[in-house]
Write an enzyme that holds these catalytic residues in place. Structure first.
Site, PDB file in Angstrom:
ATOM      1  N   TYR A  10      -0.457  -9.698 -24.036  1.00 57.20           N
ATOM      2  CA  TYR A  10      -0.091 -10.769 -23.122  1.00 57.20           C
ATOM      3  C   TYR A  10      -0.017 -10.229 -21.687  1.00 57.20           C
ATOM      4  O   TYR A  10      -0.367  -9.087 -21.441  1.00 57.20           O
ATOM      5  CB  TYR A  10       1.188 -11.444 -23.607  1.00 57.20           C
ATOM      6  CG  TYR A  10       1.004 -12.052 -24.980  1.00 57.20           C
ATOM      7  CD1 TYR A  10      -0.043 -12.930 -25.227  1.00 57.20           C
ATOM      8  CD2 TYR A  10       1.838 -11.716 -26.041  1.00 57.20           C
ATOM      9  CE1 TYR A  10      -0.248 -13.477 -26.481  1.00 57.20           C
ATOM     10  CE2 TYR A  10       1.632 -12.250 -27.306  1.00 57.20           C
ATOM     11  CZ  TYR A  10       0.592 -13.125 -27.521  1.00 57.20           C
ATOM     12  OH  TYR A  10       0.369 -13.652 -28.768  1.00 57.20           O
ATOM     13  N   PRO A  64      10.986 -11.553 -32.847  1.00 58.77           N
ATOM     14  CA  PRO A  64      10.451 -12.852 -32.407  1.00 58.77           C
ATOM     15  C   PRO A  64       9.262 -13.267 -33.265  1.00 58.77           C
ATOM     16  O   PRO A  64       8.359 -12.461 -33.507  1.00 58.77           O
ATOM     17  CB  PRO A  64      10.025 -12.585 -30.959  1.00 58.77           C
ATOM     18  CG  PRO A  64      10.752 -11.354 -30.549  1.00 58.77           C
ATOM     19  CD  PRO A  64      10.923 -10.538 -31.782  1.00 58.77           C
ATOM     20  N   CYS A  76       6.591 -16.464 -33.428  1.00 58.92           N
ATOM     21  CA  CYS A  76       6.107 -17.735 -32.906  1.00 58.92           C
ATOM     22  C   CYS A  76       5.940 -18.732 -34.043  1.00 58.92           C
ATOM     23  O   CYS A  76       5.336 -18.421 -35.071  1.00 58.92           O
ATOM     24  CB  CYS A  76       4.782 -17.539 -32.174  1.00 58.92           C
ATOM     25  SG  CYS A  76       4.954 -16.644 -30.615  1.00 58.92           S
TER      26      CYS A  76
END
Length: 389
Positions: free
Chosen positions: A188, A25, A27
């Site tokens: 996170y 992933p 961003c």
């Protein structure tokens, strides 16, 4: 030639990946209201054309206030499904398994796009149309100097976050994704619950490792129950916090054993995100040993990341049993055909894994270039008699 291990398929539940190379992933901070458009279709689609077995959509906010930035991808609303469905369909059509990472940024939410600066969005630095929002966390610990104190989540609010993950998983299925990854890394929200540096709660969700694991495990258990039994569930972890006095590898191994018991199929092993700097060894493949330790001691397939930049390096990770999958991000951005190039290198120059639109033509050109030899300059033109070539 022995078939490289990196190019072997891997089956997780009812899904078979064509090879062991993954696009991690990444961003992009390039959407409005969480809705992806043509940029993401091209950005992610090129990796399917580039030969990767699994392509994963970036951290996707399960709530609006769970986004890292105002420009993050989201799945908190049905209106966000069609754009992602286009991406999943393209990846599937061109041979990659489509995956998506579901995330909540917690106290690290409401941040600036990287090219706008670092730190939180404020009324003074916000772009037109962007507004800062109140972030949440386990204990209200600011994520760094100059960061606001997040709102400590109540148990009732935590239940809402858990259900948001479940709803996003269902939307992921509707969009056509075959693999879901729960993001419990990089500082996170779920990582904030796991870390003793950010979880200072005094209820049953704080204190001991068992308590700090409780909420992340509840989220994963709920997602696993909602996600079809024939489809794989992956969890991304930070094996260690950036600071040495944070989460340890031993604690993460204990966490991953619990994840395995809940039906998680693989662990995506990263590191850091909480604490200033990086207080551990760094270099090529620097996080691979974490993946190897979790694979061995928790008995679960792992995905290795961290400055993997070379085909032989990636092959060695899998061939020596240190991980089952190798994920690249910045290397993929630099070379979207990294997987195709790796396959060529590991199979003696074959173009067989290339898309049919390109492979035969490139193979013919390669034969011509082999006859011509390397261009040495300085004259830009060098020809030979075609009858002798």
């Amino acid at each position: 030639m022995t078939e490289p291990q990196l190019l072997q398929p891997l089956t997780l539940r009812g899904v078979t990946l064509p090879n062991r190379l993954v696009v991690a992933p990444m961003c992009q901070y390039s959407v409005t209201d969480g809705v992806v458009g043509d940029y993401h279709l091209v950005h992610l689609g090129r990796y399917a054309l580039g030969g990767f077995g699994l392509v994963m959509v970036e951290a996707t906010g399960v709530t609006a206030d769970g986004r890292i930035s105002p420009a993050d991808v989201g799945l908190w609303d049905d209106a966000q499904v069609p754009g992602l469905a286009r991406v999943a369909a393209f990846l599937t059509e061109h041979g990659s398994v489509p995956a998506i990472q579901l995330a909540h940024a917690g106290g690290k939410a409401s941040t600036l796009r990287p090219w706008d600066g670092h730190g939180p969005v404020t009324a003074e630095n916000a772009r037109p149309g962007d507004e800062p929002w109140t972030t949440v966390s386990p204990s209200g610990v600011p994520m760094g100097e100059g960061w606001p104190a997040p709102h400590p989540l109540t148990v009732e609010e935590m239940a809402g976050v858990r259900e948001a993950f479940v709803a996003a998983a269902r939307r992921s299925l509707a969009a056509g994704f075959r693999v879901v990854e729960v993001h419990a890394a990089h500082g996170y929200l779920l990582n904030q619950f796991l870390s003793p540096l950010t979880n200072l709660r005094t209820d049953t969700y704080g204190g001991s490792l068992e308590n700090r694991m409780r909420f992340p495990l509840e989220v994963v258990e709920a997602v696993r129950a909602a996600w079809p039994a024939e489809l794989p569930l992956v969890v991304r972890v930070s094996a260690v916090d950036a600071q040495r006095d944070g989460t340890t590898l031993e604690e993460t191994i204990a966490f991953t054993r619990e994840l395995k018991a809940l039906g998680v199929d693989a662990i995506d092993v990263s590191g850091g995100g909480i604490g200033a700097g990086w207080e551990h060894p760094i270099g090529y493949g620097y996080q691979v040993p974490f993946a190897a330790a979790i694979r061995e001691q928790a008995g679960i397939p792992t995905m290795a990341v961290g400055l993997v930049v070379d085909a032989q390096q990636a092959e060695a990770v899998v061939a020596t049993g240190q991980a089952d999958l190798v994920a690249v991000a910045r290397e993929a951005q630099d070379d979207p055909n990294f997987a195709l190039h790796a396959a060529r290198e590991l199979t003696g120059g074959s173009y067989d894994t290339y898309p049919v639109q390109a492979g035969p033509r490139l193979a013919a050109r390669d034969r011509l270039l082999h006859r011509l030899g390397p261009w040495t300059g300085p004259d830009p033109v060098r020809t030979v008699d075609s009858a002798r070539a």
